[in-house]
Scaffold this active site. Structure first.
Site, PDB file in Angstrom:
ATOM      1  CG  HIS A 196       1.508   8.542  -1.451  1.00 40.12           C
ATOM      2  ND1 HIS A 196       1.707   9.878  -1.765  1.00 40.12           N
ATOM      3  CD2 HIS A 196       1.056   7.965  -2.594  1.00 40.12           C
ATOM      4  CE1 HIS A 196       1.376  10.078  -3.024  1.00 40.12           C
ATOM      5  NE2 HIS A 196       0.982   8.941  -3.547  1.00 40.12           N
TER       6      HIS A 196
ATOM      7  CG  HIS B  75      -4.910   7.849  -6.204  1.00 39.43           C
ATOM      8  ND1 HIS B  75      -3.908   8.472  -6.922  1.00 39.43           N
ATOM      9  CD2 HIS B  75      -5.874   8.780  -6.033  1.00 39.43           C
ATOM     10  CE1 HIS B  75      -4.272   9.726  -7.162  1.00 39.43           C
ATOM     11  NE2 HIS B  75      -5.459   9.934  -6.626  1.00 39.43           N
TER      12      HIS B  75
END
Length: 140
Positions: free
Chosen positions: A34, A135
Site C-alpha cells: 500500500h 492493514h
C-alpha cells in the site's frame, strides 16, 4: 503444580516472541502492498506497473497511499474506530491523503488495472507498541 506453571509460562513467552516477530513482517507487508511515496497524479499504466512490480496481480482491487511512512504511521495515533471485520483497531486519517485505487478490469491474457487518482481519508488497522499499520481497511 510448579512444573505446570513453568510450562504455561514458557508457552506464553513463546507466543509473545512469535507475535513480536510477526509485527515487523506485517508492517513490511503493508508497506509493500500500500505505500508509494512518489507524487502523483499517475497515468493509465501506473497500476499495471505497480501491481506487477509489487507482485499483487492476484488482487482485484488495491490502494496505494502517496505519503511518507511517518505520515501514515501517525494515523495510528488517531482515535480507534471499528474495522470492516469488526475489530476495533482501525484509525481514520484526520486529513485527506493522495491515493491511487487500482481496479482489475481484465484478468486474461494479462491482468489490466484501471488507475484512479484521488484524495481521501484513509482507514488503516494498527497493532503493536508503538503501533504500526498492518492493514488498509478503506478510504472515505
Amino acid at each position: 503444580m510448579a512444573l505446570k506453571s513453568l510450562v504455561l509460562f514458557s508457552l506464553l513467552v513463546l507466543v509473545l516472541l512469535v507475535l513480536e516477530g510477526a509485527q515487523p513482517s506485517l508492517a513490511q507487508d503493508f508497506q509493500r502492498k500500500h505505500m508509494d511515496t512518489s507524487n502523483g497524479p499517475f497515468g493509465r499504466t501506473y497500476c499495471n506497473q505497480m501491481m506487477r512490480r509489487r507482485n499483487l496481480l492476484r488482487r482485484t482491487f488495491n490502494t496505494f497511499v502517496h505519503a511518507s511512512l511517518a505520515a501514515v504511521q501517525a494515523v495510528c495515533r488517531e482515535p480507534n474506530i471499528r474495522c470492516r471485520n469488526g475489530q476495533n483497531n482501525c484509525h481514520r486519517s484526520r486529513n485527506q491523503m493522495s491515493i491511487t485505487d487500482c481496479i482489475l478490469t481484465r484478468r486474461r491474457p494479462s491482468p489490466n488495472y484501471r488507475t484512479i487518482n484521488r484524495r481521501a481519508s484513509i482507514i488503516i488497522a494498527c497493532v503493536g507498541n508503538p503501533p504500526v499499520p498492518v492493514h488498509f481497511d478503506g478510504s472515505r
